[in-house]
Design a protein around this motif. Sequence first.
Motif, PDB file in Angstrom:
ATOM      1  N   ILE A 182       0.834  -1.204   0.000  1.00 31.49           N
ATOM      2  CA  ILE A 182       0.000   0.000   0.000  1.00 31.49           C
ATOM      3  C   ILE A 182       0.867   1.253   0.000  1.00 31.49           C
ATOM      4  N   ALA A 183       1.887   1.290   0.840  1.00 36.75           N
ATOM      5  CA  ALA A 183       2.768   2.458   0.909  1.00 36.75           C
ATOM      6  C   ALA A 183       3.448   2.700  -0.442  1.00 36.75           C
ATOM      7  N   ASP A 184       3.947   1.628  -1.075  1.00 34.87           N
ATOM      8  CA  ASP A 184       4.583   1.766  -2.395  1.00 34.87           C
ATOM      9  C   ASP A 184       3.587   2.249  -3.438  1.00 34.87           C
ATOM     10  N   TRP A 185       2.383   1.677  -3.411  1.00 35.30           N
ATOM     11  CA  TRP A 185       1.344   2.071  -4.363  1.00 35.30           C
ATOM     12  C   TRP A 185       1.040   3.564  -4.230  1.00 35.30           C
ATOM     13  N   LEU A 186       0.909   4.052  -3.005  1.00 34.60           N
ATOM     14  CA  LEU A 186       0.637   5.475  -2.802  1.00 34.60           C
ATOM     15  C   LEU A 186       1.798   6.325  -3.308  1.00 34.60           C
ATOM     16  N   ARG A 187       3.019   5.953  -2.949  1.00 40.22           N
ATOM     17  CA  ARG A 187       4.194   6.723  -3.396  1.00 40.22           C
ATOM     18  C   ARG A 187       4.311   6.717  -4.916  1.00 40.22           C
ATOM     19  N   GLN A 188       4.127   5.545  -5.538  1.00 40.27           N
ATOM     20  CA  GLN A 188       4.228   5.452  -6.993  1.00 40.27           C
ATOM     21  C   GLN A 188       3.146   6.283  -7.690  1.00 40.27           C
ATOM     22  N   SER A 189       2.059   6.512  -6.983  1.00 39.83           N
ATOM     23  CA  SER A 189       0.967   7.312  -7.532  1.00 39.83           C
ATOM     24  C   SER A 189       1.107   8.787  -7.171  1.00 39.83           C
ATOM     25  N   GLY A 190       2.233   9.146  -6.536  1.00 41.66           N
ATOM     26  CA  GLY A 190       2.487  10.538  -6.181  1.00 41.66           C
ATOM     27  C   GLY A 190       1.724  11.010  -4.956  1.00 41.66           C
ATOM     28  N   GLN A 191       1.295  10.096  -4.118  1.00 43.17           N
ATOM     29  CA  GLN A 191       0.522  10.437  -2.922  1.00 43.17           C
ATOM     30  C   GLN A 191       1.384  10.213  -1.676  1.00 43.17           C
ATOM     31  N   THR A 239       1.693   8.874   2.284  1.00 46.20           N
ATOM     32  CA  THR A 239       1.063   7.785   3.027  1.00 46.20           C
ATOM     33  C   THR A 239      -0.049   8.307   3.922  1.00 46.20           C
ATOM     34  N   ASP A 240      -0.107   9.616   4.154  1.00 48.95           N
ATOM     35  CA  ASP A 240      -1.212  10.214   4.917  1.00 48.95           C
ATOM     36  C   ASP A 240      -2.548  10.027   4.192  1.00 48.95           C
ATOM     37  N   GLN A 241      -2.502   9.822   2.889  1.00 48.42           N
ATOM     38  CA  GLN A 241      -3.717   9.649   2.096  1.00 48.42           C
ATOM     39  C   GLN A 241      -4.427   8.346   2.446  1.00 48.42           C
ATOM     40  N   ALA A 242      -3.753   7.423   3.132  1.00 48.17           N
ATOM     41  CA  ALA A 242      -4.348   6.120   3.446  1.00 48.17           C
ATOM     42  C   ALA A 242      -5.636   6.266   4.236  1.00 48.17           C
ATOM     43  N   ALA A 243      -5.748   7.326   5.022  1.00 48.68           N
ATOM     44  CA  ALA A 243      -6.955   7.521   5.830  1.00 48.68           C
ATOM     45  C   ALA A 243      -8.197   7.728   4.966  1.00 48.68           C
ATOM     46  N   GLY A 244      -8.027   8.099   3.701  1.00 45.65           N
ATOM     47  CA  GLY A 244      -9.169   8.334   2.831  1.00 45.65           C
ATOM     48  C   GLY A 244      -9.434   7.222   1.830  1.00 45.65           C
ATOM     49  N   LEU A 245      -8.745   6.108   1.965  1.00 50.21           N
ATOM     50  CA  LEU A 245      -8.902   5.021   1.001  1.00 50.21           C
ATOM     51  C   LEU A 245     -10.202   4.255   1.218  1.00 50.21           C
ATOM     52  N   ALA A 246     -10.733   3.742   0.139  1.00 46.71           N
ATOM     53  CA  ALA A 246     -11.929   2.893   0.198  1.00 46.71           C
ATOM     54  C   ALA A 246     -11.555   1.496  -0.300  1.00 46.71           C
ATOM     55  N   LEU A 247     -12.178   0.498   0.313  1.00 47.20           N
ATOM     56  CA  LEU A 247     -11.982  -0.900  -0.090  1.00 47.20           C
ATOM     57  C   LEU A 247     -13.258  -1.402  -0.747  1.00 47.20           C
ATOM     58  N   ILE A 248     -13.088  -2.067  -1.898  1.00 46.77           N
ATOM     59  CA  ILE A 248     -14.221  -2.587  -2.649  1.00 46.77           C
ATOM     60  C   ILE A 248     -13.990  -4.073  -2.900  1.00 46.77           C
ATOM     61  N   GLY A 249     -14.960  -4.884  -2.529  1.00 42.87           N
ATOM     62  CA  GLY A 249     -14.917  -6.304  -2.830  1.00 42.87           C
ATOM     63  C   GLY A 249     -15.535  -6.538  -4.194  1.00 42.87           C
ATOM     64  N   LEU A 250     -14.859  -7.322  -5.023  1.00 38.14           N
ATOM     65  CA  LEU A 250     -15.345  -7.657  -6.356  1.00 38.14           C
ATOM     66  C   LEU A 250     -15.633  -9.154  -6.403  1.00 38.14           C
ATOM     67  N   GLY A 251     -16.750  -9.509  -6.978  1.00 34.02           N
ATOM     68  CA  GLY A 251     -17.091 -10.913  -7.143  1.00 34.02           C
ATOM     69  C   GLY A 251     -17.882 -11.119  -8.424  1.00 34.02           C
TER      70      GLY A 251
END
Length: 183
Positions: A8-17, A19-31
């Motif tokens: 998650i930390a790498d994904w945020l950094r690679q996206s230019g964000q 790690t403080d942005q993690a507080a606003g993340l949403a999780l979606i289950g796909l099926g």
Amino acid sequence: MSCLSTTIADWLRQSGQSTDQAAGLALIGLGANLPSLAGGPSDTLVAAKRYLDGLSAIPVLLSPIMTSRPVDCPPGSPDFCNAVAVVLPKGDCTPMQLLSDLHSIEQVFGRQRSGLRNEARPLDLDLLAFGGAVVDDDKLQLPHPRATQREFVLMPLSQIWPDYRFPGSDQTVKSLLTALSDS
């Protein structure tokens, strides 16, 4: 929110964000357990990710896709393909708006709600968590009330964010999955 895994930390950094942005993340289950216009269930989940990208301020992080047996579904239901996506909702998106957007994406892939609970479907998108939001109303419950009890949620989520803690829980996804496997 919780400790950030390297993924998650790498994904945020690679996206230019930050790690403080993690507080606003949403999780979606796909099926999915029926074919859709995109092809078989696993093809549907990959195609649905592209639609989820349109709802996210940064490219979506999608877990590996896994196959699972139907849980609480009508007899004869086919196996599911499942994954979990992490998105950073755009702007002032609310949990209810995101839920509405998810239902619209389901319809694009041919989902029709007949009222039969847990019926086979070409695509199911469940809002599992939205930042630290706790919501309990007729249309939406956050965090998702059964997410912590479902291997088909915890397994893919553990692949990308094993240290995540659902709002109100003191257990990580990894520990919830271990406890579920031991029972």
